[in-house]
Design an enzyme around this catalytic site. Structure first.
Site, mmCIF file in Angstrom:
data_model
loop_
_atom_site.group_PDB
_atom_site.id
_atom_site.type_symbol
_atom_site.label_atom_id
_atom_site.label_comp_id
_atom_site.label_asym_id
_atom_site.label_seq_id
_atom_site.Cartn_x
_atom_site.Cartn_y
_atom_site.Cartn_z
ATOM 1 N N VAL A 5 0.805 -1.120 -0.230
ATOM 2 C CA VAL A 5 -0.005 0.155 0.002
ATOM 3 C C VAL A 5 0.327 1.355 -0.407
ATOM 4 O O VAL A 5 1.610 1.113 1.193
ATOM 5 C CB VAL A 5 -1.168 -0.115 1.053
ATOM 6 C CG1 VAL A 5 -1.990 1.146 1.544
ATOM 7 C CG2 VAL A 5 -2.009 -1.564 1.270
ATOM 8 N N ILE A 60 4.539 -1.528 3.089
ATOM 9 C CA ILE A 60 4.659 0.237 2.967
ATOM 10 C C ILE A 60 5.281 0.477 1.404
ATOM 11 O O ILE A 60 6.660 0.648 1.543
ATOM 12 C CB ILE A 60 4.776 0.659 3.758
ATOM 13 C CG1 ILE A 60 4.180 0.594 5.553
ATOM 14 C CG2 ILE A 60 4.906 2.401 3.784
ATOM 15 C CD1 ILE A 60 2.348 0.414 5.285
ATOM 16 N N LYS A 61 4.331 1.377 0.789
ATOM 17 C CA LYS A 61 5.289 1.595 -0.644
ATOM 18 C C LYS A 61 5.359 3.013 -0.092
ATOM 19 O O LYS A 61 4.770 3.964 -0.034
ATOM 20 C CB LYS A 61 4.309 1.735 -2.037
ATOM 21 C CG LYS A 61 4.436 0.179 -2.545
ATOM 22 C CD LYS A 61 3.165 -0.008 -2.824
ATOM 23 C CE LYS A 61 3.719 0.284 -4.491
ATOM 24 N NZ LYS A 61 3.128 0.716 -5.870
ATOM 25 N N ILE A 62 6.549 3.220 -0.675
ATOM 26 C CA ILE A 62 7.225 5.207 -0.019
ATOM 27 C C ILE A 62 8.084 5.231 -1.699
ATOM 28 O O ILE A 62 9.180 4.502 -2.133
ATOM 29 C CB ILE A 62 8.256 5.039 0.452
ATOM 30 C CG1 ILE A 62 7.255 4.765 2.340
ATOM 31 C CG2 ILE A 62 8.858 5.971 0.664
ATOM 32 C CD1 ILE A 62 8.341 4.483 3.271
#
Ligand code: F6P
Length: 225
Positions: free
Chosen positions: A59, A86-88
């Site tokens: 996400v 967690i996509k960053i």
């Protein structure tokens, strides 16, 4: 090797899971937009229930500065569970956030990677996946296969905990080239996966087998022997 579905569409995920060997689901704000103004966390919960705990859910944050990226990551983890990736994006602020979150054992998928250097930095900062933007790289004349090869050999030598998640695909050749050059994972839109099996030559081969069988045994199947 892993394969992920690049969609937030519940029907595609349901169908995709039945047919394809799927290890996880990735999304980003553009993929979410395709679903309309959904109730975001409720929708993500539905994706999690479809894929189960054994597959990964990736996400993406929408904040740009490290402080707010971390705050969003914490909210995602609180609502969707600590196993959520967690996509960053790998910007300076993104990298700062990746370092802090990774030191807290948060699973990070570093995204928007166009260069080997971005990948190296994300790996060193503690990311678990490096999302390399294959088609977008080709569009601006970056040798995507070379970047994947370089990152793959660096990961092989230096990391046991980080892998390439090749992404941004517009055709099958980009996917197979990514795997062949060392990407251990590709995330693929459902429609593109389908094109791999919806080929007249496959249909003809299967049809020819049936025709030849019927010539000898009529409509008997293996269950009739
Ligand atoms: O170039 P596109 O089709 O927008 O794709 C961007 C890619 O980035 C990702 O967000 C990386 O995981 C994918 O979900 C997507 O494949």
């Amino acid at each position: 090797m892993e394969l992920m579905l690049d969609t937030a569409n519940l029907e595609e995920i349901k169908k995709g899971l039945e047919i394809y060997p799927i290890n996880g689901v990735t999304s980003n704000p553009s993929i979410i937009k395709a679903e309309g103004k959904i109730d975001f966390f409720n929708h993500m919960h539905q994706i999690r229930s479809l894929i189960g705990e054994e597959r990964s859910l990736h996400v993406q944050v929408v904040a740009h500065d490290a402080e707010h990226i971390i705050a969003e990551a914490e909210r995602i983890l609180k609502i969707l569970g600590s196993n959520t990736f967690i996509k960053i994006p790998v910007t300076e602020e993104g990298l700062k956030a990746i370092k802090i979150l990774a030191s807290r054992q948060v699973n990070i998928t570093a995204t928007a990677i166009y260069t080997t250097m971005q990948g190296i930095l994300a790996m060193l900062a503690g990311a678990r996946y490096l999302a390399v933007y294959y088609n977008r790289m080709l569009n601006i004349d970056i040798d995507a296969a070379k970047v994947i090869r370089e990152l793959s050999s660096l990961l092989w030598a230096n990391s046991t905990n980080c892998q390439i998640l090749a992404a941004s695909f517009k055709n099958l050749s980009e996917i197979t080239t990514s795997y062949a050059n060392g990407a251990s994972c590709c995330t693929v839109p459902y429609a593109l996966l389908q094109t791999g099996l919806h080929m007249p030559s496959i249909t003809k081969a299967v049809h020819d087998f049936s025709e030849n069988w019927e010539k000898i045994y009529g409509n008997r199947t293996l269950l009739d022997f």
